[in-house]
Design an enzyme around this catalytic site. Structure first.
Site, PDB file in Angstrom:
ATOM      1  CD  GLU A   1      33.015  30.185  37.465  1.00 61.24           C
ATOM      2  OE1 GLU A   1      33.818  31.310  36.261  1.00 61.24           O
ATOM      3  OE2 GLU A   1      32.837  30.394  39.010  1.00 61.24           O
TER       4      GLU A   1
ATOM      5  CB  CYS B   1      34.112  26.409  39.477  1.00 62.28           C
ATOM      6  SG  CYS B   1      34.151  27.635  41.091  1.00 62.28           S
TER       7      CYS B   1
ATOM      8  CB  CYS C   1      38.858  27.699  39.610  1.00 69.51           C
ATOM      9  SG  CYS C   1      37.462  27.426  40.699  1.00 69.51           S
TER      10      CYS C   1
ATOM     11  CG  HIS D   1      34.977  30.087  43.362  1.00 72.44           C
ATOM     12  ND1 HIS D   1      36.212  30.156  42.886  1.00 72.44           N
ATOM     13  CD2 HIS D   1      35.759  30.643  44.381  1.00 72.44           C
ATOM     14  CE1 HIS D   1      37.118  29.851  43.084  1.00 72.44           C
ATOM     15  NE2 HIS D   1      36.880  29.764  43.852  1.00 72.44           N
TER      16      HIS D   1
END
Length: 159
Positions: free
Chosen positions: A57, A88, A85, A55
């Site tokens: 992040e 993250c 999420c 991801h």
């Protein structure tokens, strides 16, 4: 100095658009210093790297950990197109980043993605994760002034 989060979120959204053009999911993130200077940028890299946890992040957190010490990272802000999420959020906490600003909420993202298996959104907001530890992280979002722009990319992608 006032930091223009709307402009930075627009930049993060451009990074998300570039991620889509590279075959990835529509997410982008930026790390800035206390004066609003961009330190790091990254889009989603799940397909590029073949790693489900790539991801935007999380990748920013990995880069930041390699580049800066935790004392400095306390003064930084992660700008991201969508609410981080839980995975993250945990990475943000452990990396030591001091603030998070996001464009659209996890709930809004869920409405846009539905049951698409490419993004099985968890119903756990980042504030709960980020503030469950021994240090508090400031969270700002969603930023409604850019919500339509961020959602436009997601509506197109998740159809």
């Amino acid at each position: 100095m006032d930091v223009d989060y709307k402009q930075l979120l627009r930049r993060a959204n451009t990074i998300a658009e570039e991620s889509v053009m590279n075959g990835n999911n529509p997410f982008g993130a930026i790390l800035i210093d206390k004066d609003g200077n961009i330190l790091l940028e990254c889009g989603n890299l799940e397909k590029t790297l073949g790693v489900a946890t790539a991801h935007a992040e999380l990748k920013i957190c990995e880069m930041a950990s390699n580049e800066y010490d935790k004392e400095f990272l306390k003064t930084t802000t992660l700008i991201t197109t969508a609410e981080p999420c839980s995975m993250c959020s945990g990475a943000i906490y452990w990396t030591g980043i001091g603030k998070v600003v996001y464009g659209i909420s996890e709930q809004d993202l869920k409405k846009l993605t539905g049951d698409d298996v490419r993004n099985l959104t968890m119903s756990l907001n980042c504030r709960k994760v980020l503030n469950s530890g021994q240090r508090k992280i400031e969270v700002v979002g969603p930023i409604n002034d850019v919500k339509d722009e961020v959602e436009k990319l997601h509506k197109k992608f998740w159809k």
